[in-house]
Enzyme design. Structure first.
Site, PDB file in Angstrom:
ATOM      1  N   PHE A   1       0.903  -1.051   0.055  1.00 34.81           N
ATOM      2  CA  PHE A   1       0.100  -0.475   0.044  1.00 34.81           C
ATOM      3  C   PHE A   1       0.799   1.456  -0.100  1.00 34.81           C
ATOM      4  O   PHE A   1       0.134   2.178  -0.472  1.00 34.81           O
ATOM      5  CB  PHE A   1      -0.725   0.034   1.464  1.00 34.81           C
ATOM      6  CG  PHE A   1      -0.468   0.683   2.439  1.00 34.81           C
ATOM      7  CD1 PHE A   1      -0.383   2.098   3.012  1.00 34.81           C
ATOM      8  CD2 PHE A   1      -0.073  -0.450   3.505  1.00 34.81           C
ATOM      9  CE1 PHE A   1       0.183   1.706   3.967  1.00 34.81           C
ATOM     10  CE2 PHE A   1       0.787   0.077   4.834  1.00 34.81           C
ATOM     11  CZ  PHE A   1       0.733   1.145   4.515  1.00 34.81           C
TER      12      PHE A   1
ATOM     13  N   LYS B   1      -1.241  -6.940  -9.332  1.00 37.64           N
ATOM     14  CA  LYS B   1      -2.102  -7.098  -8.622  1.00 37.64           C
ATOM     15  C   LYS B   1      -1.699  -6.084  -7.433  1.00 37.64           C
ATOM     16  O   LYS B   1      -1.101  -5.832  -6.592  1.00 37.64           O
ATOM     17  CB  LYS B   1      -2.207  -8.209  -7.973  1.00 37.64           C
ATOM     18  CG  LYS B   1      -2.940  -8.420  -7.298  1.00 37.64           C
ATOM     19  CD  LYS B   1      -3.453  -8.675  -6.057  1.00 37.64           C
ATOM     20  CE  LYS B   1      -3.743  -8.645  -4.813  1.00 37.64           C
ATOM     21  NZ  LYS B   1      -3.164  -7.061  -3.600  1.00 37.64           N
TER      22      LYS B   1
ATOM     23  N   GLU C   1      -4.797  -3.952  -2.360  1.00 37.82           N
ATOM     24  CA  GLU C   1      -6.050  -3.636  -2.137  1.00 37.82           C
ATOM     25  C   GLU C   1      -6.593  -2.477  -1.289  1.00 37.82           C
ATOM     26  O   GLU C   1      -7.546  -1.299  -1.366  1.00 37.82           O
ATOM     27  CB  GLU C   1      -6.879  -5.207  -1.455  1.00 37.82           C
ATOM     28  CG  GLU C   1      -6.749  -5.063   0.183  1.00 37.82           C
ATOM     29  CD  GLU C   1      -5.734  -5.801  -0.111  1.00 37.82           C
ATOM     30  OE1 GLU C   1      -4.647  -6.121  -0.707  1.00 37.82           O
ATOM     31  OE2 GLU C   1      -5.589  -7.253   0.927  1.00 37.82           O
TER      32      GLU C   1
ATOM     33  N   SER D   1       4.840  -7.008   3.435  1.00 35.16           N
ATOM     34  CA  SER D   1       5.881  -7.507   4.223  1.00 35.16           C
ATOM     35  C   SER D   1       6.894  -8.397   4.814  1.00 35.16           C
ATOM     36  O   SER D   1       6.302  -9.413   3.922  1.00 35.16           O
ATOM     37  CB  SER D   1       4.586  -7.763   5.660  1.00 35.16           C
ATOM     38  OG  SER D   1       3.895  -8.561   5.187  1.00 35.16           O
TER      39      SER D   1
ATOM     40  N   CYS E   1       9.587   1.470   3.515  1.00 37.55           N
ATOM     41  CA  CYS E   1      10.291   0.546   4.521  1.00 37.55           C
ATOM     42  C   CYS E   1      12.117   1.047   4.237  1.00 37.55           C
ATOM     43  O   CYS E   1      12.605   0.146   4.553  1.00 37.55           O
ATOM     44  CB  CYS E   1      11.026  -0.595   2.832  1.00 37.55           C
ATOM     45  SG  CYS E   1      11.196   0.094   1.029  1.00 37.55           S
TER      46      CYS E   1
ATOM     47  N   GLU F   1       8.925  -3.860  13.204  1.00 40.21           N
ATOM     48  CA  GLU F   1       8.767  -2.798  12.214  1.00 40.21           C
ATOM     49  C   GLU F   1       7.550  -2.441  12.342  1.00 40.21           C
ATOM     50  O   GLU F   1       6.786  -2.811  12.647  1.00 40.21           O
ATOM     51  CB  GLU F   1       8.754  -3.120  10.849  1.00 40.21           C
ATOM     52  CG  GLU F   1       8.310  -2.491   9.780  1.00 40.21           C
ATOM     53  CD  GLU F   1       8.229  -2.699   8.104  1.00 40.21           C
ATOM     54  OE1 GLU F   1       7.463  -3.768   7.875  1.00 40.21           O
ATOM     55  OE2 GLU F   1       8.583  -2.461   7.206  1.00 40.21           O
TER      56      GLU F   1
HETATM   57  P1  NAD Z   1       0.844  -6.677   3.243  1.00 43.12           P
HETATM   58  O1  NAD Z   1       2.358  -7.236   3.489  1.00 43.12           O
HETATM   59  O2  NAD Z   1       0.684  -6.288   3.864  1.00 43.12           O
HETATM   60  O3  NAD Z   1       0.812  -6.805   1.383  1.00 43.12           O
HETATM   61  C1  NAD Z   1       1.654  -6.547   0.443  1.00 43.12           C
HETATM   62  C2  NAD Z   1       0.671  -7.167  -0.790  1.00 43.12           C
HETATM   63  O4  NAD Z   1       0.223  -8.580  -0.184  1.00 43.12           O
HETATM   64  C3  NAD Z   1      -0.566  -6.621  -1.238  1.00 43.12           C
HETATM   65  O5  NAD Z   1      -1.061  -7.009  -2.039  1.00 43.12           O
HETATM   66  C4  NAD Z   1      -1.735  -7.270  -0.549  1.00 43.12           C
HETATM   67  O6  NAD Z   1      -2.720  -8.576  -0.969  1.00 43.12           O
HETATM   68  C5  NAD Z   1      -0.743  -9.313  -0.406  1.00 43.12           C
HETATM   69  N1  NAD Z   1      -1.227 -10.480   0.573  1.00 43.12           N
HETATM   70  C6  NAD Z   1      -1.237  -9.273   2.345  1.00 43.12           C
HETATM   71  N2  NAD Z   1      -1.288 -10.360   2.989  1.00 43.12           N
HETATM   72  C7  NAD Z   1      -1.138 -11.764   2.357  1.00 43.12           C
HETATM   73  C8  NAD Z   1      -1.265 -13.019   3.053  1.00 43.12           C
HETATM   74  N3  NAD Z   1      -1.196 -13.387   3.875  1.00 43.12           N
HETATM   75  N4  NAD Z   1      -1.132 -14.005   1.400  1.00 43.12           N
HETATM   76  C9  NAD Z   1      -0.728 -13.738   0.004  1.00 43.12           C
HETATM   77  N5  NAD Z   1      -1.216 -12.393  -0.560  1.00 43.12           N
HETATM   78  C10 NAD Z   1      -1.246 -11.198   0.982  1.00 43.12           C
HETATM   79  O7  NAD Z   1       2.358  -5.517   3.564  1.00 43.12           O
HETATM   80  P2  NAD Z   1       1.869  -3.599   3.008  1.00 43.12           P
HETATM   81  O8  NAD Z   1       0.763  -3.619   4.365  1.00 43.12           O
HETATM   82  O9  NAD Z   1       0.896  -3.764   1.857  1.00 43.12           O
HETATM   83  O10 NAD Z   1       3.019  -2.540   2.738  1.00 43.12           O
HETATM   84  C11 NAD Z   1       3.895  -2.429   3.667  1.00 43.12           C
HETATM   85  C12 NAD Z   1       5.106  -3.389   3.541  1.00 43.12           C
HETATM   86  O11 NAD Z   1       5.780  -3.519   2.806  1.00 43.12           O
HETATM   87  C13 NAD Z   1       5.679  -3.402   4.871  1.00 43.12           C
HETATM   88  O12 NAD Z   1       6.150  -4.098   6.085  1.00 43.12           O
HETATM   89  C14 NAD Z   1       7.082  -2.360   3.962  1.00 43.12           C
HETATM   90  O13 NAD Z   1       8.702  -2.271   4.785  1.00 43.12           O
HETATM   91  C15 NAD Z   1       7.054  -3.131   3.215  1.00 43.12           C
HETATM   92  N6  NAD Z   1       8.035  -2.361   1.833  1.00 43.12           N
HETATM   93  C16 NAD Z   1       9.275  -2.996   1.463  1.00 43.12           C
HETATM   94  C17 NAD Z   1       9.781  -2.596   0.198  1.00 43.12           C
HETATM   95  C18 NAD Z   1      11.190  -2.997  -0.048  1.00 43.12           C
HETATM   96  O14 NAD Z   1      11.054  -2.769  -1.101  1.00 43.12           O
HETATM   97  N7  NAD Z   1      11.757  -3.616   0.950  1.00 43.12           N
HETATM   98  C19 NAD Z   1       9.275  -1.299  -0.135  1.00 43.12           C
HETATM   99  C20 NAD Z   1       7.887  -0.810  -0.172  1.00 43.12           C
HETATM  100  C21 NAD Z   1       7.344  -1.688   1.232  1.00 43.12           C
END
Ligand code: NAD
Length: 494
Positions: free
Chosen positions: A149, A173, A176, A226, A281, A384
């Site tokens: 997000f 994808k 959401e 994450s 991140c 985090e």
């Molecule tokens: P998230 O992991 O909750 O969601 C990321 C994606 O995965 C979304 O599209 C979501 O629909 C999907 N998803 C969520 N739960 C899932 C599951 N159980 N099974 C399959 N798919 C699932 O992350 P977020 O809250 O949207 O974003 C924040 C996180 O992203 C933070 O931890 C941040 O550090 C990380 N991030 C990392 C980088 C990097 O380059 N390392 C860059 C940006 C964000």
């Protein structure tokens, strides 16, 4: 409410269903759209369409694919403010932050414009007598991108422009929580003339993701999100024979030496900890103050944090310094982590809880927060936080600062502020993180360099962006050639 469609085979569709997720304007708390649930059947359709579009797209000359990217680049420039407003509206970044993030994304399109040169292979004449050898970089097939997000434009742009320029077809994808900017990005690529089916957009959550990462026709998966989900994507994708790059969460340390330039360090720490409300991140979420550095920077840092203007970001004429968090639920989680730090003995120097913003009683606001004397045993030292919270830890030497930073399971970024070349050299040599800053608080890499997290911040081999990105989206073929002299040769000589 905005519509949140999917794109399959060049046809925009609005899905109906029960499992929709509300999309908020975090500045006001209003629901502005609903992200549809999606399904495995939808994924199957999108992947099949992408697989069918692959042969013709693969055989389109790289210069023609690049020309399309040049047109896309211009369309992003032409629609720049509209894209930034969309990022601000569904995510809550300030317009300045949104502009920065869209630029970082645009640079990936610009990088992809150079694809004819980036795809060039190597040759060596006469590897044996009369035998020549060459490498060719060919696309994989259907690739998928699953995004978080916190950067609604930039992270999708890390993925599909380069994948498509390399000759792959793609299924995106988006998160959401922020699906609307992704719709705009895909619309603009359609306008740039991309053939139908080459890029498809699906919406949804876990069910859709799991269908994507296990589909037989998917060759490669780019994921950002994450750490627990990144690990799941990596392990499941690998088990199903896919190539995977999965970027995870982070906890980044900023070491402040006693000789650091005080005003510049405070300014950088403010940006690193509170920029994008800490939802980055690469946020510098823990300052490690070495010896008297704590006394030198904390007074002005605390004053600056208390003076930070927090408010609505969705009104262009009145921009604050910092916007809201993504959801009420996320805000509560960050508040709980602050409370746990306080309970565990950290000293709250600046408290952002209980903040009220005029005219926006339902926005998801949390002010800048600084916790001093955070200890490595505390929950807040290890999890985090992903909010506007700066932990301060105190140590007596650079060795101890590096040792503390290196205890982290993550390894996305780390920075040092110092005037000493020797201290900087020691730090960059020994710290266990993939992106290191020397007097740079957020050493996030640009499009031509890999976004190269280590540890639990990254699962895979080839990182996102840069030459590693090109390698990720291609497979190499090595051709050895020998031609025998024969009648034709003899004819030429006569
Ligand atoms: P998230 O992991 O909750 O969601 C990321 C994606 O995965 C979304 O599209 C979501 O629909 C999907 N998803 C969520 N739960 C899932 C599951 N159980 N099974 C399959 N798919 C699932 O992350 P977020 O809250 O949207 O974003 C924040 C996180 O992203 C933070 O931890 C941040 O550090 C990380 N991030 C990392 C980088 C990097 O380059 N390392 C860059 C940006 C964000």
């Amino acid at each position: 409410m905005d519509s949140c469609p999917v794109l399959i085979a060049g046809e925009w569709r609005t899905l109906n269903g029960d499992a929709a997720t509300p999309v908020f304007n975090p500045s006001t708390g209003e629901v502005i759209a609903e992200s549809p649930g999606g399904s495995a059947a939808l994924v199957d359709e999108a992947v099949s369409v992408a697989a069918a579009a692959f042969p013709a797209w693969r055989d389109t000359p790289a210069v023609e694919r690049a020309r399309g990217m040049f047109r896309y680049r211009q369309l992003i420039e032409d629609n720049f403010e509209r894209l930034c407003q969309s990022v601000t509206r569904e995510h809550g970044k300030t317009l300045v932050e949104a502009r920065g993030s869209v630029y970082r994304g645009l640079e990936n399109v610009e990088y992809a414009c150079g694809i004819p040169s980036l795809l060039m292979g190597d040759t060596l004449e006469d590897i044996a007598r009369g035998v020549d050898c060459e490498t060719m970089n060919q696309p994989l097939g259907v690739c998928v991108g699953i995004t978080p997000f916190n950067f609604p434009a930039m992270v999708p742009l890390w993925m599909f422009p380069l994948a498509l320029a390399c000759g792959n077809t793609f299924v995106l994808k988006p998160s959401e929580k922020v699906p609307l900017t992704a719709v705009m990005l895909v619309e603009l690529l359609e306008k740039a003339g991309l053939p139908k089916g080459v890029l498809n957009l699906v919406q949804g959550g876990r069910e859709v993701v799991d269908a994507l990462i296990t589909h037989n026709d998917v060759r490669a998966i780019s994921f950002v999100g994450s750490t627990p989900v990144a690990r799941h994507i990596y392990e499941t994708g690998m088990r199903h024979g896919k190539r995977v790059q999965a970027n995870g969460g982070a906890k980044n340390y900023v070491v402040v030496m006693p000789d650091a330039d005080q005003p510049k360090t405070v300014e950088s720490l403010m940006a690193a900890a509170f920029g994008c409300a800490g939802e980055r991140c690469m946020a510098g979420s823990t300052a490690i103050a070495v010896a008297e550095a704590g006394h030198r920077v904390l007074t002005s840092l605390t004053a600056a944090a208390k003076g930070l203007k927090v408010g609505r970001t969705d009104v262009a004429s009145h921009q604050p310094d910092m916007g809201p968090l993504i959801t009420a639920q996320h805000k509560s989680r960050v508040e709980e982590l602050i409370a746990s730090g306080e309970k565990d003995g950290a000293k709250v120097l600046c408290d952002g809880r209980g903040l009220a913003v005029d005219g926006a009683p339902n926005g998801f606001y949390l002010g800048a927060t600084i916790l001093d004397y955070v200890d490595s045993g505390m929950t807040i030292a290890n999890e985090e936080v992903f909010g506007p919270v700066l932990n301060v830890m105190r140590v007596d030497s650079l060795d101890n600062a590096i040792e503390l930073a290196n205890r982290s399971a993550y390894g996305n970024g780390a920075a040092i502020f110092t005037q000493s070349g020797h201290a900087a050299r020691e730090f960059k040599h020994r710290v266990k993180a993939g992106m290191v800053g020397v007097n740079v608080g957020v050493p996030a890499t640009m499009a031509m360099f890999p976004f190269s997290g280590w540890g639990e911040s990254f699962f895979g081999d080839l990182h996102i962006q840069g030459k590693e990105g090109v390698q990720f989206y291609t497979q190499q073929k090595v051709v050895s050639t020998r031609w025998f002299g024969g009648n034709a040769g003899d004819v030429w000589r006569k």
